[in-house]
Write a protein that holds these residues in place. Structure first.
Motif, PDB file in Angstrom:
ATOM      1  N   LYS A  49       1.106  -1.178   0.149  1.00 11.17           N
ATOM      2  CA  LYS A  49      -0.069  -0.127   0.035  1.00 11.17           C
ATOM      3  C   LYS A  49       0.732   1.197  -0.006  1.00 11.17           C
ATOM      4  O   LYS A  49       1.632   1.311   1.076  1.00 11.17           O
ATOM      5  N   LEU A  50       0.873   1.994  -0.898  1.00 13.59           N
ATOM      6  CA  LEU A  50       1.441   3.353  -1.173  1.00 13.59           C
ATOM      7  C   LEU A  50       0.748   4.385  -1.250  1.00 13.59           C
ATOM      8  O   LEU A  50      -0.446   4.557  -1.783  1.00 13.59           O
ATOM      9  N   HIS A  51       0.998   5.579  -0.541  1.00 12.73           N
ATOM     10  CA  HIS A  51       0.459   6.511  -0.346  1.00 12.73           C
ATOM     11  C   HIS A  51       0.677   7.848  -1.633  1.00 12.73           C
ATOM     12  O   HIS A  51       1.664   7.611  -2.174  1.00 12.73           O
ATOM     13  N   THR A  52      -0.319   8.363  -1.906  1.00 11.18           N
ATOM     14  CA  THR A  52      -0.206   9.604  -3.179  1.00 11.18           C
ATOM     15  C   THR A  52       0.782  10.622  -2.444  1.00 11.18           C
ATOM     16  O   THR A  52       0.861  10.875  -1.318  1.00 11.18           O
ATOM     17  N   ASP A  53       1.435  11.272  -3.332  1.00  9.16           N
ATOM     18  CA  ASP A  53       2.102  12.512  -2.734  1.00  9.16           C
ATOM     19  C   ASP A  53       3.139  12.218  -1.859  1.00  9.16           C
ATOM     20  O   ASP A  53       3.246  12.922  -0.827  1.00  9.16           O
ATOM     21  N   THR A  54       3.733  10.838  -1.798  1.00 10.49           N
ATOM     22  CA  THR A  54       4.767  10.734  -0.967  1.00 10.49           C
ATOM     23  C   THR A  54       5.971  10.148  -1.602  1.00 10.49           C
ATOM     24  O   THR A  54       5.903   9.567  -2.899  1.00 10.49           O
ATOM     25  N   THR A  55       7.081  10.347  -1.320  1.00  8.99           N
ATOM     26  CA  THR A  55       8.383   9.997  -1.738  1.00  8.99           C
ATOM     27  C   THR A  55       8.869   8.875  -1.275  1.00  8.99           C
ATOM     28  O   THR A  55       8.969   8.741   0.083  1.00  8.99           O
ATOM     29  N   TYR A  56       9.409   7.967  -2.007  1.00  7.63           N
ATOM     30  CA  TYR A  56       9.832   6.609  -1.548  1.00  7.63           C
ATOM     31  C   TYR A  56      11.198   6.428  -2.016  1.00  7.63           C
ATOM     32  O   TYR A  56      11.395   6.716  -3.001  1.00  7.63           O
ATOM     33  N   ARG A  57      12.114   5.705  -1.122  1.00  2.04           N
ATOM     34  CA  ARG A  57      13.255   5.349  -1.441  1.00  2.04           C
ATOM     35  C   ARG A  57      13.210   3.927  -1.660  1.00  2.04           C
ATOM     36  O   ARG A  57      12.801   3.150  -0.917  1.00  2.04           O
ATOM     37  N   VAL A  58      13.826   3.179  -2.871  1.00  2.36           N
ATOM     38  CA  VAL A  58      13.915   2.045  -3.202  1.00  2.36           C
ATOM     39  C   VAL A  58      15.399   1.588  -3.247  1.00  2.36           C
ATOM     40  O   VAL A  58      16.174   2.199  -4.031  1.00  2.36           O
ATOM     41  N   ASP A  59      15.867   0.591  -2.497  1.00  2.55           N
ATOM     42  CA  ASP A  59      17.135   0.089  -2.609  1.00  2.55           C
ATOM     43  C   ASP A  59      17.265  -1.186  -2.771  1.00  2.55           C
ATOM     44  O   ASP A  59      16.521  -2.233  -2.543  1.00  2.55           O
ATOM     45  N   VAL A  60      18.071  -1.401  -3.810  1.00  2.10           N
ATOM     46  CA  VAL A  60      18.316  -2.860  -4.324  1.00  2.10           C
ATOM     47  C   VAL A  60      19.641  -3.308  -4.364  1.00  2.10           C
ATOM     48  O   VAL A  60      20.594  -2.562  -4.533  1.00  2.10           O
ATOM     49  N   SER A  61      20.014  -4.525  -3.335  1.00  4.97           N
ATOM     50  CA  SER A  61      21.154  -5.019  -3.215  1.00  4.97           C
ATOM     51  C   SER A  61      21.494  -6.299  -3.806  1.00  4.97           C
ATOM     52  O   SER A  61      20.591  -7.170  -3.822  1.00  4.97           O
ATOM     53  N   PHE A  62      22.785  -6.713  -4.280  1.00  7.42           N
ATOM     54  CA  PHE A  62      23.257  -8.153  -4.701  1.00  7.42           C
ATOM     55  C   PHE A  62      24.003  -8.632  -3.905  1.00  7.42           C
ATOM     56  O   PHE A  62      25.102  -7.864  -3.413  1.00  7.42           O
ATOM     57  N   LYS A  63      23.903  -9.921  -3.503  1.00  8.83           N
ATOM     58  CA  LYS A  63      25.082 -10.714  -2.842  1.00  8.83           C
ATOM     59  C   LYS A  63      25.300 -11.959  -3.674  1.00  8.83           C
ATOM     60  O   LYS A  63      24.342 -12.775  -3.900  1.00  8.83           O
ATOM     61  N   PRO A  64      26.642 -11.905  -4.284  1.00 15.39           N
ATOM     62  CA  PRO A  64      27.686 -11.176  -4.024  1.00 15.39           C
ATOM     63  C   PRO A  64      27.554  -9.959  -4.940  1.00 15.39           C
ATOM     64  O   PRO A  64      26.412 -10.163  -6.055  1.00 15.39           O
ATOM     65  N   PRO A  65      28.190  -9.122  -4.951  1.00 16.31           N
ATOM     66  CA  PRO A  65      27.837  -7.937  -5.735  1.00 16.31           C
ATOM     67  C   PRO A  65      27.787  -8.082  -7.059  1.00 16.31           C
ATOM     68  O   PRO A  65      28.551  -8.816  -7.861  1.00 16.31           O
ATOM     69  N   ARG A  66      26.996  -7.335  -7.860  1.00 15.42           N
ATOM     70  CA  ARG A  66      26.554  -7.321  -9.318  1.00 15.42           C
ATOM     71  C   ARG A  66      26.330  -6.088  -9.829  1.00 15.42           C
ATOM     72  O   ARG A  66      25.930  -5.095  -9.240  1.00 15.42           O
ATOM     73  N   ALA A  67      26.804  -5.824 -11.149  1.00 18.11           N
ATOM     74  CA  ALA A  67      26.641  -4.418 -11.722  1.00 18.11           C
ATOM     75  C   ALA A  67      25.292  -4.783 -12.718  1.00 18.11           C
ATOM     76  O   ALA A  67      25.064  -5.679 -13.159  1.00 18.11           O
ATOM     77  N   LEU A  68      24.283  -3.575 -12.561  1.00 17.74           N
ATOM     78  CA  LEU A  68      23.018  -3.625 -13.245  1.00 17.74           C
ATOM     79  C   LEU A  68      23.197  -3.310 -14.734  1.00 17.74           C
ATOM     80  O   LEU A  68      24.194  -2.170 -15.109  1.00 17.74           O
ATOM     81  N   GLN A  69      22.784  -3.596 -15.568  1.00 21.32           N
ATOM     82  CA  GLN A  69      22.807  -3.303 -17.187  1.00 21.32           C
ATOM     83  C   GLN A  69      21.469  -3.094 -17.652  1.00 21.32           C
ATOM     84  O   GLN A  69      20.541  -3.713 -17.288  1.00 21.32           O
TER      85      GLN A  69
END
Length: 69
Positions: A49-69
């Motif tokens: 459930k997300l509120h309108t007029d709200t800023t959200y932070r989304v973090d994505v992490s990989f183990k082991p580290p990977r580069a996104l393409q």
């Protein structure tokens, strides 16, 4: 998200890795909640459930580290 979901994805000849997705409200860092659905309106039992007029932070992490393409 509460109850973070962690999933393993196979990669072609590179083994497996774990992707972690987290989401929170900004600037206060408040939690984002899931709701258990009681009807057949959605395919998934849990919805975010997300509120309108709200800023959200989304973090994505990989183990082991990977580069996104």
């Amino acid at each position: 998200l509460q109850n973070d979901r962690k999933t393993r994805f196979p990669m072609h000849n590179q083994g497996t890795f774990r992707v972690t997705l987290s989401m929170r409200k900004e600037p206060d860092g408040g939690p984002v909640f899931c709701k258990m659905e009681t009807t057949q309106r959605f395919k998934q039992l849990k919805t975010v459930k997300l509120h309108t007029d709200t800023t959200y932070r989304v973090d994505v992490s990989f183990k082991p580290p990977r580069a996104l393409q």
